[in-house]
Design a protein around this motif. Structure first.
Motif, PDB file in Angstrom:
ATOM      1  N   GLY A 135       0.830  -1.202   0.000  1.00 29.32           N
ATOM      2  CA  GLY A 135       0.000   0.000   0.000  1.00 29.32           C
ATOM      3  C   GLY A 135       0.863   1.249   0.000  1.00 29.32           C
ATOM      4  N   PHE A 136       1.851   1.304   0.891  1.00 27.56           N
ATOM      5  CA  PHE A 136       2.737   2.461   0.964  1.00 27.56           C
ATOM      6  C   PHE A 136       3.449   2.700  -0.359  1.00 27.56           C
ATOM      7  N   LEU A 137       4.050   1.627  -0.875  1.00 26.79           N
ATOM      8  CA  LEU A 137       4.818   1.744  -2.121  1.00 26.79           C
ATOM      9  C   LEU A 137       3.920   2.204  -3.267  1.00 26.79           C
ATOM     10  N   ALA A 138       2.725   1.626  -3.310  1.00 26.65           N
ATOM     11  CA  ALA A 138       1.827   1.925  -4.428  1.00 26.65           C
ATOM     12  C   ALA A 138       1.403   3.388  -4.410  1.00 26.65           C
ATOM     13  N   VAL A 139       1.141   3.923  -3.205  1.00 24.95           N
ATOM     14  CA  VAL A 139       0.748   5.333  -3.118  1.00 24.95           C
ATOM     15  C   VAL A 139       1.889   6.207  -3.648  1.00 24.95           C
ATOM     16  N   GLY A 140       3.127   5.853  -3.265  1.00 25.28           N
ATOM     17  CA  GLY A 140       4.289   6.603  -3.738  1.00 25.28           C
ATOM     18  C   GLY A 140       4.401   6.557  -5.254  1.00 25.28           C
ATOM     19  N   VAL A 141       4.331   5.357  -5.805  1.00 27.50           N
ATOM     20  CA  VAL A 141       4.462   5.191  -7.252  1.00 27.50           C
ATOM     21  C   VAL A 141       3.348   5.956  -7.967  1.00 27.50           C
ATOM     22  N   HIS A 142       2.150   5.880  -7.379  1.00 26.18           N
ATOM     23  CA  HIS A 142       1.026   6.551  -8.022  1.00 26.18           C
ATOM     24  C   HIS A 142       1.229   8.053  -8.059  1.00 26.18           C
ATOM     25  N   TRP A 143       1.819   8.610  -6.995  1.00 35.21           N
ATOM     26  CA  TRP A 143       2.085  10.047  -6.939  1.00 35.21           C
ATOM     27  C   TRP A 143       3.074  10.432  -8.038  1.00 35.21           C
ATOM     28  N   VAL A 144       4.157   9.642  -8.154  1.00 40.96           N
ATOM     29  CA  VAL A 144       5.160   9.896  -9.196  1.00 40.96           C
ATOM     30  C   VAL A 144       4.495   9.845 -10.568  1.00 40.96           C
ATOM     31  N   ALA A 145       3.676   8.811 -10.776  1.00 42.51           N
ATOM     32  CA  ALA A 145       3.040   8.634 -12.084  1.00 42.51           C
ATOM     33  C   ALA A 145       2.121   9.809 -12.410  1.00 42.51           C
ATOM     34  N   SER A 146       1.373  10.255 -11.386  1.00 41.29           N
ATOM     35  CA  SER A 146       0.405  11.327 -11.650  1.00 41.29           C
ATOM     36  C   SER A 146       1.120  12.637 -11.968  1.00 41.29           C
ATOM     37  N   GLN A 147       2.372  12.803 -11.499  1.00 41.83           N
ATOM     38  CA  GLN A 147       3.132  14.014 -11.787  1.00 41.83           C
ATOM     39  C   GLN A 147       3.682  14.018 -13.209  1.00 41.83           C
ATOM     40  N   SER A 148       3.733  12.827 -13.823  1.00 38.37           N
ATOM     41  CA  SER A 148       4.456  12.726 -15.099  1.00 38.37           C
ATOM     42  C   SER A 148       3.551  12.913 -16.315  1.00 38.37           C
ATOM     43  N   GLY A 149       2.331  13.360 -16.090  1.00 39.72           N
ATOM     44  CA  GLY A 149       1.475  13.662 -17.235  1.00 39.72           C
ATOM     45  C   GLY A 149       0.585  12.491 -17.621  1.00 39.72           C
ATOM     46  N   GLU A 150      -0.569  12.818 -18.225  1.00 34.14           N
ATOM     47  CA  GLU A 150      -1.595  11.814 -18.476  1.00 34.14           C
ATOM     48  C   GLU A 150      -1.165  10.739 -19.483  1.00 34.14           C
ATOM     49  N   ARG A 151      -0.336  11.177 -20.461  1.00 33.03           N
ATOM     50  CA  ARG A 151       0.087  10.248 -21.517  1.00 33.03           C
ATOM     51  C   ARG A 151       1.062   9.201 -20.991  1.00 33.03           C
ATOM     52  N   VAL A 152       1.994   9.684 -20.150  1.00 33.68           N
ATOM     53  CA  VAL A 152       3.075   8.799 -19.680  1.00 33.68           C
ATOM     54  C   VAL A 152       2.594   7.924 -18.516  1.00 33.68           C
ATOM     55  N   GLU A 153       1.576   8.411 -17.803  1.00 35.56           N
ATOM     56  CA  GLU A 153       1.139   7.747 -16.571  1.00 35.56           C
ATOM     57  C   GLU A 153       0.960   6.225 -16.706  1.00 35.56           C
ATOM     58  N   PRO A 154       0.175   5.751 -17.705  1.00 34.90           N
ATOM     59  CA  PRO A 154      -0.017   4.304 -17.773  1.00 34.90           C
ATOM     60  C   PRO A 154       1.294   3.551 -17.902  1.00 34.90           C
TER      61      PRO A 154
END
Lengths: 502, 502
Positions: free
Chosen positions: A132-151
């Motif tokens: 859970g902790f790791l996933a929240v972190g990764v999700h934050w990074v992903a959401s910062q990187s723009g909608e196209r790159v996120e997936p």
């Protein structure tokens, strides 16, 4: 036809004879339909037979070990409680649809033994938490990187972490403790990382998931520990004791049967003896269950006579030691079945020696079983019995040394045939081939006694590690008066003297 | 001090001498802080060492079996694909939040082998389907019975069905095929029955769950079968062949080592030989893995040389037969370690016979391994080799019969001591105690050859059931010209003649 029709109400065969006397083929009236009916009937009765067999098997499973039935009832109980819980408004309002995770947790972590359930609960909570902790972190990074790159960021992180934790499951030391935790880690990580919520909602999701899993786990732990608990450690302990007894019985039984084969018994008695003789096979096949029990045992808190850090691994060493004895008994049992029978004379000559070794060996094993069972300090009788076994072995070796005078050197196949040699001989004559089976048996017995000494060492090591007899001493000191102590001493001395006389 | 200070830049010890000449204790300048630092340093270096050991272990796991690494990459790949899939609008719009079930399915059903994955996929789909139907029915009944009674109807049904299906998991025949399905049944039933939706929404939920699980399962099956597939059946086949080779090597190695103990070798060579000798232990410990592979093998479709209904169970019989040989080899290897060494004379007398039996026995096993490996029709050489083994056994029995003239009946401990007897004797003298180890070894060898005959039968049974050589014949007939056939015949005859000469 009329009266017959009244008698037979079943199938009726009609023969129509043409008025012109021409012949007519006898065709079953109902042809295809009849065949189909028979086929269906066969299918149904076959199916019914299978069902009956299955029910019988299931019944046997239940009656052979009623604790299995209790386990099933416990699972049902835990699930019923958690689903009633679910219907109550407060819980449902608190965590919403996520209450489902509590039900799921109960289904997947409920195992027959306390240790296995604790292992799964702990792993599930830990794996969920970390992921859970790791996933929240990764999700934050992903959401910062723009909608196209996120997936692609999320996909790559799932790929990397799933591969890595799958690999960790293949490393033996991780597998034995955290196999289930690694699985749950992958599950939760993928679940949370992919969920596609906003981060503030993610926290809520992770929080709900953790709390429902903790609710489910706690309920499982309560039910498994309060309703007729089955402890892995206790099971392992009993298995080892039971196997020791079986080993002792089959060792003694094999040798006794070999030397008393003329003795007759009733069939039922023979069957019981056969079961006893086959006891060593349980020892041969129990490695896997010993290992899993020892594995789960270390998760269990102090229970009964066992502390939290009871040396369960030492039980595995005892098991291995018992298996090495059982291999020899396997070789021994092949002597019994051997077609190449020994001469009566040799059997008489070595019989008492072999029987002494086997009975003293099996006494040592039984004494060890008793020591492990009661977890009392090693009684001095064990040493006495081990000494007795050694002297019996020495005696058997001496018996072997005195064999040569029974052998007639002239009975060599090259010179004369066996029959003529036997007829000619006035002194008792034995060929070496008649000697081989007994010599083999005796030498395997000597080998077994050596392996039993290793077993004694393994049990002594366990007694030291588990501090056998410590609680025993304490309770003795607090309860016994001086008189009872002296009484007990006298009794022990008496027993020892009696044993020495034997 | 100044020049030394320039040289040493590390720890510095200062000694202050009081001006009045009084003595002063030598106290470390930094006391507690230093201790704490050392403690932390020790902890860190200990941790670093553990991490290094762990990484080394992990590296070994990977390098010993690179297919494990491929498996991990496959899991990561399947999960990454399914999560990218999840990001695509069409799928997400179709099944909503339930798309998560596809991710979960991939995590829990992905196993290292094709058979295990198919087993889990099939069980998951079947369990979900059955439970979904039943749950909808139960829910309808419950909803008809009024709001007050509803929780209790649902609770009771969950209790009953969970208990019943947990019980079914304890019945061996169900456990081996549908263990995972029963778990999923309980999971889905509780999930759907408790969900508390209205029935029309329930149908939607069940529909979504089924379709996402089917999507996840299909993806797993595609990845597991297309990317470097590992087949349980093929693994079992190779394991059995490998174990046969190990058995043959350790049988031959044990006997050779016993009779050539004077021969010296380099250390590395000895280590390699030791590994060979211990090969039989792999056979002893591979029962559990054989069983699970055979269990999963039957789910696999036709692959390589194996049809869908390949007789995997017969491999278990071959395995059991090999284990019964391995028990004897265990007894044999204890002869080698035995302190009670045999006389040189007897070793010379029986050596060639024993070596012949062991080499011919191990030849038979190797030939069987080759037969299983190539799955060709049993070559006539197997029968020849089995005959050779039997005649070697006969020879050894004859050798045993001619031993008595080596024994001196006067060397009985009761009459004279062993030493005086040896000194007095002009003819070669051997006591029975010196004879026992070799006789035991020879008699175990004879026993092993009997068990190898059972192994031959088991392999023949497999060849019959699996129709070894059928594809072989077909391809031969279509490809071979008459000339190559006659060439092959000549070659075979040559080999057979050469074997008969041996």
């Amino acid at each position: 036809m009329a009266p017959r029709k009244e008698v037979f109400e079943g199938v009726e065969w009609r023969i129509r004879v043409a008025a012109d006397g021409s012949s007519g083929a006898l065709v079953p009236a109902t042809g295809l339909a009849r065949k189909a009916w028979l086929g269906i009937k066969g299918l149904i009765s076959g199916f019914a037979l299978k069902v009956r067999m299955f029910v019988k098997k299931a019944w046997d499973v239940g009656t052979n070990d009623p604790r299995k039935v209790i386990h099933c009832i416990k699972v049902g109980l835990a699930l019923a409680i958690v689903s009633l819980f679910y219907f109550m408004r407060p819980l449902y309002d608190g965590v919403g649809g996520n209450a489902m995770w509590a039900v799921m947790t109960v289904v997947v972590v409920f195992e027959p033994t306390v240790g296995a359930t604790l292992y799964k609960c702990f792993n599930r909570v830990l794996g969920t938490f970390l992921a859970g902790f790791l996933a929240v972190g990764v999700h934050w990074v992903a959401s910062q990187s723009g909608e196209r790159v996120e997936p692609f960021v999320v996909g790559a992180s799932v790929f990397l972490l799933a591969s890595a934790s799958t690999f960790s499951r293949l490393i033996p030391s991780v597998k034995s403790r955290f196999d289930y935790g690694a699985l749950i880690f992958i599950l939760t990580f993928s679940f949370v990382a992919v969920s596609g919520y906003r981060v503030d909602k993610l926290f809520e999701l992770a929080h709900h998931r953790i709390s429902t899993i903790i609710i489910g786990s706690s309920l499982c732990i309560l039910v498994i520990m309060l309703v007729c608990p089955i402890w892995s450690g206790q099971e392992l302990h009993s298995l080892i004791v039971r196997n020791m007894d079986k080993l002792a019985d089959s060792l003694d039984g094999c040798v006794t049967q070999y030397f008393n084969q003329s003795g007759e018994g009733t069939n039922s008695k023979e069957e019981a003896t056969d079961n006893k003789l086959q006891g060593y096979k349980c020892v041969l096949s129990s490695k896997a269950s010993e290992e899993s029990m020892a594995n789960f045992g270390r998760w269990e808190p102090s229970h009964g006579q066992f502390n939290f850090r009871h040396p369960w691994k030492q039980y595995l060493k005892i098991g291995a030691s018992m298996r090495s004895c059982a291999y020899c008994i396997e070789a021994l049992s092949s002597c019994i079945k051997s077609e190449n029978q020994a001469a009566k004379l040799i059997k008489q000559h070595l019989g008492s020696g072999c029987l002494k070794v086997s009975s003293s060996s099996s006494n040592v094993i039984k004494e060890l079983a008793e020591t492990v069972k009661t977890m009392k300090k090693k009684p001095s009788t064990t040493d006495l019995l081990a000494e007795e076994m050694k002297s019996a072995v020495q005696g058997l070796q001496n018996d072997l040394k005195t064999i040569p005078h029974l052998l007639n050197p002239s009975a060599i196949p090259g010179n004369k045939t066996l029959e003529t040699a036997c007829l000619e001989a006035t002194t008792p004559t034995v060929t070496l081939m008649e000697l081989v089976p007994v010599v083999k048996l005796a030498s395997i017995l000597i080998e077994i006694s050596g392996r039993i000494e290793a077993l004694v060492d393994a049990v002594e090591e366990l007694a030291k590690l588990a501090e056998f007899g410590i609680n025993d001493d304490k309770s003795k000191h607090s309860k016994m008066t001086d008189k009872t102590v002296s009484d007990a001493k006298q009794q022990t001395e008496g027993t020892m003297k009696a044993l020495q006389r034997v």
